[in-house]
Design a protein around this motif. Structure first.
Motif, mmCIF file in Angstrom:
data_model
loop_
_atom_site.group_PDB
_atom_site.id
_atom_site.type_symbol
_atom_site.label_atom_id
_atom_site.label_comp_id
_atom_site.label_asym_id
_atom_site.label_seq_id
_atom_site.Cartn_x
_atom_site.Cartn_y
_atom_site.Cartn_z
ATOM 1 N N VAL A 53 8.616 11.316 -2.675
ATOM 2 C CA VAL A 53 7.331 11.307 -2.504
ATOM 3 C C VAL A 53 6.597 10.115 -2.156
ATOM 4 O O VAL A 53 7.010 9.042 -3.075
ATOM 5 N N ARG A 54 6.052 9.743 -1.122
ATOM 6 C CA ARG A 54 5.473 8.295 -0.807
ATOM 7 C C ARG A 54 3.990 8.483 -0.539
ATOM 8 O O ARG A 54 3.504 9.432 0.150
ATOM 9 N N VAL A 55 3.222 7.819 -1.199
ATOM 10 C CA VAL A 55 1.765 7.455 -1.047
ATOM 11 C C VAL A 55 1.301 6.370 -0.255
ATOM 12 O O VAL A 55 1.632 5.403 -0.745
ATOM 13 N N ASP A 56 0.575 6.615 0.826
ATOM 14 C CA ASP A 56 -0.219 5.215 1.329
ATOM 15 C C ASP A 56 -1.538 5.112 0.872
ATOM 16 O O ASP A 56 -2.370 5.873 1.468
ATOM 17 N N THR A 57 -1.829 4.117 0.091
ATOM 18 C CA THR A 57 -3.284 3.816 -0.330
ATOM 19 C C THR A 57 -3.891 3.095 0.746
ATOM 20 O O THR A 57 -5.123 2.849 0.112
ATOM 21 N N VAL B 128 -0.033 11.354 1.658
ATOM 22 C CA VAL B 128 1.297 11.610 1.136
ATOM 23 C C VAL B 128 2.252 11.988 2.113
ATOM 24 O O VAL B 128 2.030 12.824 2.963
ATOM 25 N N ARG B 129 3.525 11.443 2.031
ATOM 26 C CA ARG B 129 4.774 11.746 2.954
ATOM 27 C C ARG B 129 5.736 11.893 1.958
ATOM 28 O O ARG B 129 5.948 11.466 1.127
ATOM 29 N N ILE B 130 6.551 13.033 2.611
ATOM 30 C CA ILE B 130 7.953 12.981 1.823
ATOM 31 C C ILE B 130 9.161 13.024 2.635
ATOM 32 O O ILE B 130 9.185 13.546 3.830
ATOM 33 N N GLU B 131 9.812 11.929 2.370
ATOM 34 C CA GLU B 131 10.946 11.471 3.268
ATOM 35 C C GLU B 131 12.227 11.470 2.450
ATOM 36 O O GLU B 131 12.310 10.653 1.526
ATOM 37 N N SER C 250 0.788 -1.180 -0.128
ATOM 38 C CA SER C 250 -0.123 -0.134 0.028
ATOM 39 C C SER C 250 0.914 1.009 -0.091
ATOM 40 O O SER C 250 0.320 2.347 -0.182
ATOM 41 N N ILE C 251 2.262 1.183 0.151
ATOM 42 C CA ILE C 251 2.951 2.275 0.122
ATOM 43 C C ILE C 251 3.691 2.354 -1.284
ATOM 44 O O ILE C 251 4.481 1.460 -1.445
ATOM 45 N N PHE C 252 3.534 3.513 -1.729
ATOM 46 C CA PHE C 252 4.278 3.599 -3.082
ATOM 47 C C PHE C 252 5.347 4.909 -3.175
ATOM 48 O O PHE C 252 4.850 5.883 -2.646
ATOM 49 N N ALA C 253 6.358 4.358 -3.317
ATOM 50 C CA ALA C 253 7.528 5.232 -3.570
ATOM 51 C C ALA C 253 7.141 6.044 -5.068
ATOM 52 O O ALA C 253 7.738 5.377 -6.114
ATOM 53 N N ALA C 254 6.586 7.275 -4.955
ATOM 54 C CA ALA C 254 6.317 7.906 -6.396
ATOM 55 C C ALA C 254 7.633 8.408 -7.027
ATOM 56 O O ALA C 254 7.740 8.274 -8.240
#
Ligand code: FES
Length: 165
Positions: A141-145, A134-137, A49-53
């Motif tokens: 950019v990472r998205v938790d669906t 959305v998190r930026i680490e 569920s976590i996508f590194a965009a």
């Protein structure tokens, strides 16, 4: 001591019982495996569920990028903020395409139209497109669906920004 010969019927009965036990054990093992959480290759729990965009700088301001596997659009607003919009229409759940020429999301099912922030321009959609976290680490950019947020309309606090140093 004299051994009693085993009859053919008795032998076949024992074979059937043994086969039944093996089949039962397979069924139990399969059922247990089905319900166990799967591990990824690194041995950790799966985090599909976590996508590194991608890196922040990869996304131009005012752009929309589709992530088909994650079923979301990553929007970078003109002010640099990021939104991850679910591509599912808030009317009756059709997939909403981004129409770049129109600079809008346009649902093919009943003609709802949304702007780049996911706000409804034309109904029947009753509310804005859903958001994912959305998190930026480390500049990525990472998205938790796994976390979908329903909303009536866009508000500035919904966008995520990269830290500026
Ligand atoms: Fe999109 Fe009806 S499902 S407008």
């Amino acid at each position: 001591m004299e051994k009693k010969p085993i009859s053919r019927r008795s032998f076949l009965n024992k074979v059937w019982v043994a086969l039944g036990l093996v089949a039962g054990a397979e069924l139990v093992a399969g059922t247990v495996a089905w319900f166990r959480p799967r591990k990824d290759k690194a041995g950790g729990e799966q985090q599909e569920s976590i996508f590194a965009a991608g890196p922040v700088d990869q996304f131009e301001r005012g752009s929309v990028n589709a992530f088909v596997k994650g079923r979301f659009y990553l929007v970078r607003l003109e002010d640099g903020g990021f939104l991850a919009l679910s591509r599912t229409c808030t009317h009756l759940s059709c997939t909403v395409p981004w129409v770049a020429d129109e600079n809008r999301f346009m649902c093919p099912c009943h003609s709802s139209v949304f702007d780049i922030k996911g706000d409804v321009i034309d109904p029947p959609a009753p509310r804005a497109m859903d958001l994912f976290d959305v998190r930026i680490e480390g500049g990525i950019v990472r998205v938790d669906t796994s976390k979908r947020t329903k909303r009536l309309a866009f508000a500035p606090g919904q966008a995520t920004y990269a830290e500026t140093v």
